[in-house]
Design an enzyme around this catalytic site. Structure first.
Site, short mmCIF file in Angstrom:
data_model
loop_
_atom_site.label_atom_id
_atom_site.label_comp_id
_atom_site.label_asym_id
_atom_site.label_seq_id
_atom_site.Cartn_x
_atom_site.Cartn_y
_atom_site.Cartn_z
N ASP A 1 0.47 -1.26 -0.30
CA ASP A 1 -0.05 0.05 -0.21
C ASP A 1 0.96 1.34 -0.08
O ASP A 1 0.64 2.86 0.86
CB ASP A 1 -1.28 -0.08 1.23
CG ASP A 1 -2.24 1.24 1.57
OD1 ASP A 1 -2.43 1.49 0.11
OD2 ASP A 1 -2.48 1.38 2.14
N LEU A 2 1.96 1.24 -0.24
CA LEU A 2 2.72 2.66 -1.03
C LEU A 2 2.28 3.85 -1.75
O LEU A 2 1.41 3.66 -2.63
CB LEU A 2 4.01 2.14 -1.75
CG LEU A 2 5.43 0.55 -0.84
CD1 LEU A 2 6.12 0.46 -2.06
CD2 LEU A 2 5.97 1.64 0.46
#
Length: 143
Positions: free
Chosen positions: A84-85
């Protein structure tokens, strides 16, 4: 199972210490609440930095990006994937070009074993490549 993601997040931040990964100092439990005592990052997140400075010069962007790569390389060497960058999950130690970048929010992170693959669709749709979103839509409407 409700706390599996939180337990994984705590384990990753507790066990994998690196200058570009936000540090977990302590976790406390009180009744129904769990408190995470994290490293303080007064520079806010990357979104806040970009809004304040309006743009990143190439040298500043390169410096931030190299720090991100260093943190990700460390995590990948430990077989951890973030999943979930996005700018909101990149914290800064100060609001300046010399800030340290800290990868944060390991809620979707996964520790891969030799026999496992990361096949769960997760993350923030607005930051996904279009091909992933199209596959989700394809599966959802049953084409």
């Amino acid at each position: 199972m409700m706390y599996a993601n939180l337990e994984s997040e705590i384990t990753i931040m507790r066990d994998y210490i690196h200058p570009n990964v936000v540090r977990l100092f302590e976790n406390l439990t009180s009744g129904r609440h769990i408190y995470l005592i994290l490293e303080y990052c007064p520079g806010g997140d990357m979104t806040k930095y970009i809004r304040k400075h309006h743009h990143l010069t190439e040298p500043v962007a390169k410096g931030f990006f190299l720090q991100l790569l260093d943190g990700l390389s460390f995590l990948h060497s430990k077989r951890v994937i973030h999943r979930d960058l996005k700018p909101q999950n990149l914290l800064l130690t100060e609001s300046s070009p010399s800030a340290l970048v800290k990868i944060a929010d390991f809620g979707f992170a996964k520790h891969l074993t030799e026999a496992s693959m990361a096949q769960t669709a997760c993350g923030t749709p607005l930051y996904m490549v279009m091909s992933c979103v199209l596959v989700w839509l394809y599966i959802a409407i049953g084409l």
